[in-house]
Design a protein around this motif. Structure first.
Motif, PDB file in Angstrom:
ATOM      1  N   ARG A   1      28.655  47.704  -5.669  1.00  0.00           N
ATOM      2  CA  ARG A   1      27.525  47.100  -6.285  1.00  0.00           C
ATOM      3  C   ARG A   1      26.891  47.913  -7.106  1.00  0.00           C
ATOM      4  O   ARG A   1      26.576  46.871  -7.882  1.00  0.00           O
ATOM      5  CB  ARG A   1      26.751  46.444  -5.304  1.00  0.00           C
ATOM      6  N   ALA A   2      26.457  48.999  -6.368  1.00  0.00           N
ATOM      7  CA  ALA A   2      25.822  49.910  -7.692  1.00  0.00           C
ATOM      8  C   ALA A   2      26.278  50.030  -9.154  1.00  0.00           C
ATOM      9  O   ALA A   2      25.284  50.459 -10.811  1.00  0.00           O
ATOM     10  CB  ALA A   2      25.940  51.139  -7.421  1.00  0.00           C
ATOM     11  N   GLY A   3      27.608  49.990  -9.101  1.00  0.00           N
ATOM     12  CA  GLY A   3      28.224  50.006 -10.157  1.00  0.00           C
ATOM     13  C   GLY A   3      28.227  51.451 -11.092  1.00  0.00           C
ATOM     14  O   GLY A   3      28.014  52.318 -10.284  1.00  0.00           O
ATOM     15  N   GLU A   4      28.357  51.153 -12.492  1.00  0.00           N
ATOM     16  CA  GLU A   4      28.053  52.443 -13.180  1.00  0.00           C
ATOM     17  C   GLU A   4      26.299  53.009 -13.110  1.00  0.00           C
ATOM     18  O   GLU A   4      25.839  53.653 -14.015  1.00  0.00           O
ATOM     19  CB  GLU A   4      28.555  51.900 -14.933  1.00  0.00           C
ATOM     20  N   THR A   5      25.985  51.975 -12.801  1.00  0.00           N
ATOM     21  CA  THR A   5      24.275  52.758 -12.572  1.00  0.00           C
ATOM     22  C   THR A   5      24.072  54.157 -11.072  1.00  0.00           C
ATOM     23  O   THR A   5      22.840  54.145 -11.431  1.00  0.00           O
ATOM     24  CB  THR A   5      23.047  51.938 -12.020  1.00  0.00           C
ATOM     25  N   ASP A   6      25.078  54.532 -11.142  1.00  0.00           N
ATOM     26  CA  ASP A   6      24.947  55.508  -9.628  1.00  0.00           C
ATOM     27  C   ASP A   6      26.034  56.251  -9.688  1.00  0.00           C
ATOM     28  O   ASP A   6      27.168  55.659  -9.693  1.00  0.00           O
ATOM     29  CB  ASP A   6      24.683  54.980  -8.182  1.00  0.00           C
ATOM     30  N   ASP A   7      25.977  57.082  -9.322  1.00  0.00           N
ATOM     31  CA  ASP A   7      27.487  58.400  -8.624  1.00  0.00           C
ATOM     32  C   ASP A   7      27.481  57.381  -8.197  1.00  0.00           C
ATOM     33  O   ASP A   7      26.950  57.476  -6.826  1.00  0.00           O
ATOM     34  CB  ASP A   7      26.403  59.695  -8.607  1.00  0.00           C
ATOM     35  N   ARG A   8      29.005  57.726  -7.642  1.00  0.00           N
ATOM     36  CA  ARG A   8      29.954  57.354  -6.239  1.00  0.00           C
ATOM     37  C   ARG A   8      30.663  58.372  -5.478  1.00  0.00           C
ATOM     38  O   ARG A   8      31.758  58.805  -6.373  1.00  0.00           O
ATOM     39  CB  ARG A   8      30.227  55.628  -6.386  1.00  0.00           C
ATOM     40  N   ALA A   9      30.827  58.476  -3.818  1.00  0.00           N
ATOM     41  CA  ALA A   9      31.810  59.276  -3.912  1.00  0.00           C
ATOM     42  C   ALA A   9      32.390  58.757  -2.581  1.00  0.00           C
ATOM     43  O   ALA A   9      31.457  58.343  -1.486  1.00  0.00           O
ATOM     44  CB  ALA A   9      31.501  60.548  -3.836  1.00  0.00           C
ATOM     45  N   ALA A  10      33.559  58.885  -2.004  1.00  0.00           N
ATOM     46  CA  ALA A  10      34.267  58.642  -0.961  1.00  0.00           C
ATOM     47  C   ALA A  10      35.431  59.670  -1.016  1.00  0.00           C
ATOM     48  O   ALA A  10      36.775  59.952  -1.426  1.00  0.00           O
ATOM     49  CB  ALA A  10      34.240  57.210  -0.839  1.00  0.00           C
TER      50      ALA A  10
ATOM     51  N   ALA B   1      39.959  54.734  -0.771  1.00  0.00           N
ATOM     52  CA  ALA B   1      38.672  55.061  -1.461  1.00  0.00           C
ATOM     53  C   ALA B   1      38.050  55.271  -2.760  1.00  0.00           C
ATOM     54  O   ALA B   1      36.859  54.472  -2.932  1.00  0.00           O
ATOM     55  CB  ALA B   1      38.809  57.264  -1.418  1.00  0.00           C
ATOM     56  N   ALA B   2      38.856  55.431  -3.522  1.00  0.00           N
ATOM     57  CA  ALA B   2      39.144  54.729  -5.077  1.00  0.00           C
ATOM     58  C   ALA B   2      38.829  53.552  -5.053  1.00  0.00           C
ATOM     59  O   ALA B   2      37.555  53.183  -5.913  1.00  0.00           O
ATOM     60  CB  ALA B   2      40.294  54.925  -6.289  1.00  0.00           C
ATOM     61  N   LYS B   3      38.908  52.539  -4.622  1.00  0.00           N
ATOM     62  CA  LYS B   3      38.514  51.523  -4.909  1.00  0.00           C
ATOM     63  C   LYS B   3      37.868  50.443  -4.430  1.00  0.00           C
ATOM     64  O   LYS B   3      36.837  49.927  -4.409  1.00  0.00           O
ATOM     65  CB  LYS B   3      40.059  50.197  -3.886  1.00  0.00           C
ATOM     66  N   MET B   4      37.112  51.136  -2.960  1.00  0.00           N
ATOM     67  CA  MET B   4      35.708  51.141  -2.586  1.00  0.00           C
ATOM     68  C   MET B   4      34.535  51.574  -3.693  1.00  0.00           C
ATOM     69  O   MET B   4      33.649  50.667  -3.785  1.00  0.00           O
ATOM     70  CB  MET B   4      35.755  52.196  -1.337  1.00  0.00           C
ATOM     71  N   CYS B   5      35.249  52.697  -3.789  1.00  0.00           N
ATOM     72  CA  CYS B   5      34.272  53.350  -4.922  1.00  0.00           C
ATOM     73  C   CYS B   5      33.589  52.544  -6.366  1.00  0.00           C
ATOM     74  O   CYS B   5      32.748  51.937  -6.939  1.00  0.00           O
ATOM     75  CB  CYS B   5      34.327  54.575  -5.667  1.00  0.00           C
ATOM     76  N   ALA B   6      34.590  51.857  -6.872  1.00  0.00           N
ATOM     77  CA  ALA B   6      34.974  50.838  -8.426  1.00  0.00           C
ATOM     78  C   ALA B   6      34.401  49.346  -7.560  1.00  0.00           C
ATOM     79  O   ALA B   6      34.180  48.859  -8.396  1.00  0.00           O
ATOM     80  CB  ALA B   6      36.289  51.012  -7.879  1.00  0.00           C
TER      81      ALA B   6
END
Length: 351
Positions: free
Chosen positions: A336-345, A328-333
């Motif tokens: 492609r959105a990078g740091e421009t968007d919130d990401r959660a899995a 899950a952590a690797k998918m968020c990292a």
């Protein structure tokens, strides 16, 4: 109200009496030292008093201290000669006072002063993270959550709420409109409300109840997408529903492939009333996994979300040989959105 409470209220309104007295004493001490001709006392000491007053005093008493500092600094300026360097230092002092008064006024609107504002924000951030912690999983099961906020902010518009009773696990992954700090306050409110709903009513009613709650808030940007999962940890049965959220993904140990769980979905929460949220059902066998994620994990500008899902699944295919831990952590990292968007899995698997 007790005397202690009245005293705290009075100090909360006017600022700490001891801090006020100390700063006034320091200001007058600077003034008298400079009047006495002590050249080792810097004029910039007034700036330090202004900064400390802005950090620890309420606006009304801060205005008194600032006025005192301005008067004593002006008298010092006249005494030492109105040269250009002193005029420049006095100008800086005035600018610092304006900035610190704005900071103090902002804190006063929240009903806090001094460093209590920062303490409160840290506490709210920690509460939001605590509410999303995954419960201890029974033997034969594993789970992992990863949440990354836009631009590394402390608050995220993506959050998870969980409920575990006996052998039933419920998860709700929510993506609030906006990102980072702008969505953080709404995330905190919704996480508390949704956490109260989760597990307290039949799982088929959760998204409908969450939708009704959001509609009652009448927020200008009150919508949110959500994915809700109900999992029986004894049998492996699961039930999924989506409210405008990207479809969940299942890994099948039998085929060794990831599959998107296509199905009808309801609209995003907080937009329209009296809507349904169809559910997808199945059973997780040993070695299977279920993945929920937010659009920040798959979204790519000017590209269809399906392309983002395919890219995410390609990344998951490469990782599966190492097991589910850390996926899950690797998918968020890797999003492609990078740091421009919130990401959660959030990933749940059966061993």
């Amino acid at each position: 109200m007790t005397r202690l409470q009245r005293t705290r209220t009075r100090f909360g309104r006017w600022g700490s009496g001891s801090t006020f007295a100390l700063l006034v004493a320091v200001d007058l001490g600077l003034f008298w030292a400079m009047q006495a001709g002590d050249t080792w006392v810097p004029f910039s000491g007034y700036v330090l008093v202004a900064v400390l007053a802005g950090l620890f005093l309420a606006p009304r008493v801060l205005a008194f201290v600032d006025a005192l500092v301005l008067v004593t600094a002006a008298l010092t300026l006249v005494d030492r000669g109105a040269s250009a360097p002193y005029y420049g230092a006095y100008t800086v002092l005035v600018i610092v006072m304006v900035i610190m008064f704005w900071v103090a006024a902002s804190r006063a609107r929240l009903g806090v002063q001094g460093n209590l504002g920062e303490t409160m924000l840290v506490d709210l951030r920690d509460r939001l993270r605590t509410q999303g912690e995954l419960p201890a999983m029974p033997e034969g099961w594993g789970a992992e959550l990863s949440v990354l906020s836009a631009y590394g902010d402390s608050f995220s518009g993506d959050f998870l709420v969980t409920s575990k009773t006996d052998q039933i696990l419920e998860l709700a992954l929510v993506d609030v409109s906006g990102k980072g700090i702008a969505a953080g306050t709404r995330s905190l409110l919704l996480s508390g409300a949704f956490g109260g709903l989760l597990g307290s009513l039949p799982h088929e009613q959760f998204l409908a109840a969450a939708n009704s709650y959001l509609l009652r808030q009448h927020w200008d940007e009150g919508f949110a997408s959500a994915a809700h999962a109900w999992i029986n940890l004894a049998s492996g049965e699961y039930s999924l529903a989506s409210a405008g959220h990207p479809p969940a993904v299942r890994f099948s140990a039998g085929s060794g492939r990831w599959k998107v769980l296509e199905g009808d979905e309801g609209p995003v929460l907080g937009v329209t009333d009296e809507v349904g949220f169809p559910r997808v059902r199945g059973t997780l066998q040993r070695g299977d996994a279920l993945l929920l994620y937010t659009d920040g994990v798959i979204e790519v500008r000017n590209r269809d979300l399906r392309d983002g899902i395919d890219r995410m699944l390609g990344t998951a295919e490469q990782m599966i040989g190492r097991g589910f831990e850390g996926m899950a952590a690797k998918m968020c990292a890797a999003a492609r959105a990078g740091e421009t968007d919130d990401r959660a899995a959030v990933l749940v698997w059966r061993r």
